[in-house]
Design a protein around this motif. Structure first.
Motif, PDB file in Angstrom:
ATOM      1  N   ASP A  42       0.833  -1.204   0.000  1.00  0.00           N
ATOM      2  CA  ASP A  42       0.000   0.000   0.000  1.00  0.00           C
ATOM      3  C   ASP A  42       0.871   1.258   0.000  1.00  0.00           C
ATOM      4  O   ASP A  42       0.592   2.227  -0.721  1.00  0.00           O
ATOM      5  N   GLU A  43       1.943   1.231   0.818  1.00  0.00           N
ATOM      6  CA  GLU A  43       2.862   2.374   0.853  1.00  0.00           C
ATOM      7  C   GLU A  43       3.593   2.512  -0.482  1.00  0.00           C
ATOM      8  O   GLU A  43       3.787   3.627  -0.981  1.00  0.00           O
ATOM      9  N   ALA A  44       4.019   1.390  -1.035  1.00  0.00           N
ATOM     10  CA  ALA A  44       4.701   1.428  -2.335  1.00  0.00           C
ATOM     11  C   ALA A  44       3.786   2.035  -3.392  1.00  0.00           C
ATOM     12  O   ALA A  44       4.229   2.856  -4.216  1.00  0.00           O
ATOM     13  N   ARG A  45       2.520   1.653  -3.358  1.00  0.00           N
ATOM     14  CA  ARG A  45       1.566   2.176  -4.339  1.00  0.00           C
ATOM     15  C   ARG A  45       1.349   3.677  -4.146  1.00  0.00           C
ATOM     16  O   ARG A  45       1.198   4.435  -5.114  1.00  0.00           O
ATOM     17  N   ARG A  46       1.331   4.154  -2.883  1.00  0.00           N
ATOM     18  CA  ARG A  46       1.144   5.579  -2.624  1.00  0.00           C
ATOM     19  C   ARG A  46       2.309   6.395  -3.195  1.00  0.00           C
ATOM     20  O   ARG A  46       2.110   7.467  -3.777  1.00  0.00           O
ATOM     21  N   VAL A  47       3.534   5.876  -2.999  1.00  0.00           N
ATOM     22  CA  VAL A  47       4.700   6.570  -3.565  1.00  0.00           C
ATOM     23  C   VAL A  47       4.597   6.600  -5.082  1.00  0.00           C
ATOM     24  O   VAL A  47       4.823   7.634  -5.729  1.00  0.00           O
ATOM     25  N   PHE A  48       4.219   5.470  -5.654  1.00  0.00           N
ATOM     26  CA  PHE A  48       4.083   5.347  -7.107  1.00  0.00           C
ATOM     27  C   PHE A  48       3.037   6.318  -7.651  1.00  0.00           C
ATOM     28  O   PHE A  48       3.273   7.021  -8.640  1.00  0.00           O
ATOM     29  N   ASP A  49       1.884   6.372  -7.006  1.00  0.00           N
ATOM     30  CA  ASP A  49       0.783   7.217  -7.485  1.00  0.00           C
ATOM     31  C   ASP A  49       1.126   8.702  -7.445  1.00  0.00           C
ATOM     32  O   ASP A  49       0.596   9.490  -8.235  1.00  0.00           O
ATOM     33  N   LYS A  50       1.998   9.108  -6.517  1.00  0.00           N
ATOM     34  CA  LYS A  50       2.343  10.524  -6.390  1.00  0.00           C
ATOM     35  C   LYS A  50       3.383  10.985  -7.402  1.00  0.00           C
ATOM     36  O   LYS A  50       3.647  12.182  -7.516  1.00  0.00           O
ATOM     37  N   LEU A  51       3.983  10.037  -8.120  1.00  0.00           N
ATOM     38  CA  LEU A  51       4.977  10.406  -9.124  1.00  0.00           C
ATOM     39  C   LEU A  51       4.307  11.037 -10.329  1.00  0.00           C
ATOM     40  O   LEU A  51       3.395  10.446 -10.920  1.00  0.00           O
ATOM     41  N   ASP A  52       4.759  12.209 -10.713  1.00  0.00           N
ATOM     42  CA  ASP A  52       4.220  12.844 -11.915  1.00  0.00           C
ATOM     43  C   ASP A  52       4.679  12.113 -13.169  1.00  0.00           C
ATOM     44  O   ASP A  52       3.924  11.944 -14.126  1.00  0.00           O
ATOM     45  N   VAL A  53       5.953  11.712 -13.175  1.00  0.00           N
ATOM     46  CA  VAL A  53       6.524  10.992 -14.321  1.00  0.00           C
ATOM     47  C   VAL A  53       6.989   9.623 -13.839  1.00  0.00           C
ATOM     48  O   VAL A  53       7.882   9.519 -13.000  1.00  0.00           O
ATOM     49  N   LYS A  54       6.367   8.592 -14.380  1.00  0.00           N
ATOM     50  CA  LYS A  54       6.702   7.219 -13.997  1.00  0.00           C
ATOM     51  C   LYS A  54       7.520   6.583 -15.116  1.00  0.00           C
ATOM     52  O   LYS A  54       7.041   6.443 -16.242  1.00  0.00           O
ATOM     53  N   ASP A  55       8.756   6.199 -14.799  1.00  0.00           N
ATOM     54  CA  ASP A  55       9.586   5.568 -15.827  1.00  0.00           C
ATOM     55  C   ASP A  55       9.442   4.046 -15.768  1.00  0.00           C
ATOM     56  O   ASP A  55       8.684   3.509 -14.954  1.00  0.00           O
ATOM     57  N   ASP A  56      10.179   3.356 -16.633  1.00  0.00           N
ATOM     58  CA  ASP A  56      10.074   1.889 -16.691  1.00  0.00           C
ATOM     59  C   ASP A  56      10.427   1.243 -15.357  1.00  0.00           C
ATOM     60  O   ASP A  56       9.837   0.228 -14.959  1.00  0.00           O
ATOM     61  N   VAL A  57      11.405   1.837 -14.652  1.00  0.00           N
ATOM     62  CA  VAL A  57      11.810   1.277 -13.358  1.00  0.00           C
ATOM     63  C   VAL A  57      10.662   1.371 -12.349  1.00  0.00           C
ATOM     64  O   VAL A  57      10.405   0.439 -11.589  1.00  0.00           O
ATOM     65  N   SER A  58       9.945   2.491 -12.356  1.00  0.00           N
ATOM     66  CA  SER A  58       8.815   2.666 -11.439  1.00  0.00           C
ATOM     67  C   SER A  58       7.770   1.586 -11.656  1.00  0.00           C
ATOM     68  O   SER A  58       7.335   0.913 -10.711  1.00  0.00           O
ATOM     69  N   TRP A  59       7.362   1.425 -12.914  1.00  0.00           N
ATOM     70  CA  TRP A  59       6.335   0.435 -13.239  1.00  0.00           C
ATOM     71  C   TRP A  59       6.806  -0.976 -12.903  1.00  0.00           C
ATOM     72  O   TRP A  59       6.085  -1.751 -12.271  1.00  0.00           O
ATOM     73  N   THR A  60       8.014  -1.304 -13.333  1.00  0.00           N
ATOM     74  CA  THR A  60       8.511  -2.673 -13.166  1.00  0.00           C
ATOM     75  C   THR A  60       8.706  -3.015 -11.697  1.00  0.00           C
ATOM     76  O   THR A  60       8.411  -4.147 -11.270  1.00  0.00           O
ATOM     77  N   THR A  61       9.204  -2.050 -10.915  1.00  0.00           N
ATOM     78  CA  THR A  61       9.421  -2.309  -9.489  1.00  0.00           C
ATOM     79  C   THR A  61       8.110  -2.605  -8.778  1.00  0.00           C
ATOM     80  O   THR A  61       8.013  -3.548  -7.981  1.00  0.00           O
ATOM     81  N   LEU A  62       7.076  -1.812  -9.071  1.00  0.00           N
ATOM     82  CA  LEU A  62       5.782  -2.041  -8.418  1.00  0.00           C
ATOM     83  C   LEU A  62       5.164  -3.364  -8.876  1.00  0.00           C
ATOM     84  O   LEU A  62       4.661  -4.139  -8.045  1.00  0.00           O
TER      85      LEU A  62
END
Length: 624
Positions: free
Chosen positions: A172-192
């Motif tokens: 849930d915390e990981a998703r909150r950090v992810f959702d707040k990113l304005d620009v999500k790169d491949d690493v962001s998507w793949t890590t989640l």
């Protein structure tokens, strides 16, 4: 040759800086600590021992390179009166590289105490250290500092935070950090996505993927790998089909995941197509992918193709040798596995502990007692490999299958470590084969205590009681399972036809052609009874539930899969079936008779090994 730094005496500010530049430049060409220390000595003579830039470069060499020395780096750091953020960052990375994560976290605290303000290069190694050290509270505090200092949109910091919360199992915390990113790169998507997959949240993986406008190969691999890791192989194939519609090119990572899915359900036709795609598209076959290809062919029942791929490799890593030895063993070709070990040694590839686990297993499945005993000693005498639990499990299995139950029990008694459930389970299986109730009763109860949630242990002991008519004990076992809430694992068999994998359970009626399949079963039983088939109910009495027993007769999943194969394939074509559990005696006998009556070759892969049925005989020679 040691690097020498010969400098002229400084005569002016410009000449001083020129003199200093020589050892600084020389730092880049240093390859040993001796050379580094010579350059450092020159810098100290030039009065640069307190200079953060000069000493920071020394620390960088010591802390980050394999040939460096972290202790020396810390000594240099200690001499700096006012180390800046650059020097702290370099040293933090040194702690992380040396896997001294707790030290790195404490070092970061010291940095804050000295009022050195972190920058965007400080947080990634600190967050990483918290992840590895499972420092949950410290990690949350670092997260707060990231936000406070204005790095809430820095991709390096945020991606490391997502990874950290995944490691903390805080999705849930990981998703909150992810959702707040304005620009999500491949690493962001793949890590989640990888985080969700590691914890089995496959449906969430799909939801995240649907949010992506452009889905690159790395993300597809994360999704497919998630399905494979959670044994949802059909979903993995569907994801791959979706990927192709998106015009994404398969890479070696996706190929490896898909081949693992093919292995899971025995989908040889699809595995063949993937292998042909790999060959035609020029995907690099690295050692991992080569091993995955060989493993797929071995476990999908095409041993000849596995050997062809293995022999065609330009260079063979140890994993490829181990996989091929294990594949031969699964197919009951123990002597060929022994010969391959000898070839491996002649090729100057040194076996490891996995090699001998696979070899001893091959000996156990082929009844090679003499060879198994030899190689159990040989691995220690020749290579210094002390037997691990897996080796003892295979060795006990070898002796037990050969009927040497007392010898197997002595091996367990003499083990340097306490035997685990797998070792004792091997002996329990042997007791079941040979009907040794006294030993089986003793071993069985010990195994159940070690693995109270493993339904297979209860079933095996109950089957042993069933064989001698101790039905009161069978009832007690069933009651014990009920009291503990242990459910028997359902038998599932799969068969592939024209690239589509069909799945069967005992008595299942959900298949579109269920009516035809059961009509075929009736025909099969009529024909095999004419050649002497007599049902064996020793294992069936406990192997299915009461509800199943009323409706099924003997229609276990592999029988239904074979009937389907007879319906769909042409006369003379080979039928391949994969089952998640051990084949029971009755199904084994029925499969032999079907191969004779219908003149078919049938290959069945169960939990333990392969059975090649042909002309009324099985490759296991009743040794399984």
């Amino acid at each position: 040759m040691a690097l020498a730094c010969v400098l002229p005496p400084p005569t002016s500010i410009s000449s001083t800086y020129s003199a200093v530049s020589v050892p600084l430049k020389s730092l880049h060409s240093c390859s040993t600590m001796e050379e580094l220390k010579q350059c450092q000595a020159q810098l100290i003579k030039l009065g640069r021992s307190s200079d953060n830039d000069a000493m920071g470069r020394v620390i960088k060499f010591c802390a980050l390179l394999k040939s460096g020395d972290l202790k020396h780096a810390l000594k240099v750091f200690a001499m700096l009166p006012f180390p800046d953020v650059y020097v702290y960052n370099i040293t933090l990375r040194g702690f992380l590289g040396a896997n001294l994560c707790r030290n790195g976290i404490l070092f970061y605290s010291r940095m804050l105490e000295r009022f050195v303000v972190p920058n965007e290069f400080t947080f990634p190694p600190v967050i990483r250290a918290c992840s590895i050290d499972n420092a949950v509270e410290e990690g949350k505090q670092v997260h707060g500092q990231v936000i406070k200092l204005g790095f809430g949109q820095d991709s390096f910091c945020q991606n490391n935070l997502i990874h950290m919360y995944v490691k903390f199992n805080s999705l849930d915390e990981a998703r909150r950090v992810f959702d707040k990113l304005d620009v999500k790169d491949d690493v962001s998507w793949t890590t989640l996505i990888s985080g969700y997959s590691e914890l089995g949240c496959v449906d969430e993986v799909l939801h995240v993927l649907e949010l992506m406008s452009v889905k690159r190969s790395a993300v597809w691999n994360a999704l497919i790998a998630a399905y494979v890791q959670n044994n949802r192989f059909h979903k993995a194939f569907s994801a791959f089909d979706w990927m192709l519609k998106e015009n994404v090119v398969m890479d070696n990572f996706v190929a490896a995941s898909l081949l693992s899915a093919c292995t899971g359900v025995g989908a040889l036709e699809r595995g063949d197509r993937i292998y042909e795609y790999i060959r035609s598209s020029g995907i690099q076959v690295d050692p991992k992918l080569a091993t995955t290809i060989i493993d797929m062919y071995c476990k999908c029942g095409h041993l000849e193709k596995a050997l062809e791929v293995f022999k065609g490799l330009p260079s063979k890593g140890i994993s490829s040798w181990n996989c091929m030895i294990g594949g031969l063993g699964m197919h009951g070709q123990g002597k060929a596995a022994v010969e391959l070990l000898k070839e491996m040694e002649q090729s100057a590839v040194q076996p490891d502990y996995v090699t001998f686990v696979n070899l001893l297993s091959a000996c156990a499945h082929s009844g090679l007692v003499k060879e198994g005993k030899h190689y159990f000693r040989y691995m220690t005498e020749m290579y210094g490999i002390s037997p691990r639990m897996e080796h003892y499990g295979c060795f006990v299995d070898l002796l037990g299958r050969a009927g040497l139950l007392e010898e197997a029990r002595k091996v367990i008694h003499d083990m340097p470590m306490k035997a685990d459930a797998s070792v004792l389970g091997a002996l329990l299986g042997a007791c079941n084969i040979y009907g040794n109730v006294d030993m089986g009763d003793e071993i069985g109860r010990e195994v159940i205590d070690l693995e109270p949630d493993n339904s297979g242990r209860y079933v095996l002991l109950a089957n042993l009681y069933t064989k001698i008519g101790r039905y009161e004990n069978v009832a007690n076992i069933r009651k014990l399972m009920n009291d503990r809430g242990v459910k028997k694992e359902a038998g599932i068999s799969t068969i592939e036809f024209q690239g589509i994998v069909s799945e069967f359970i005992a008595g299942g009626i959900t298949h579109p052609q269920a009516e035809e399949i059961y009509c075929k079963m009736e025909e099969i039983f009529v024909r095999i009874r004419d050649v002497g088939y007599v049902p064996d109910t020793d294992e069936i009495l406990f192997d299915i539930s009461d509800e199943e027993r009323d409706n099924l007769s003997h229609c276990h999943s592999e029988k239904l899969a074979i009937a389907f194969g007879l319906l769909k394939t042409k006369p003379g074509e080979l039928i391949r079936v994969t089952k998640n559990l051990r084949v029971c005696k009755d199904c084994h006998e029925v499969s032999k008779l079907i191969s004779k009556v219908y003149d078919r070759e049938i290959i069945v892969r169960d939990r333990n090994r392969f059975h090649h049925f042909k002309g009324g005989l099985c490759s296991c020679k009743e040794y399984w």
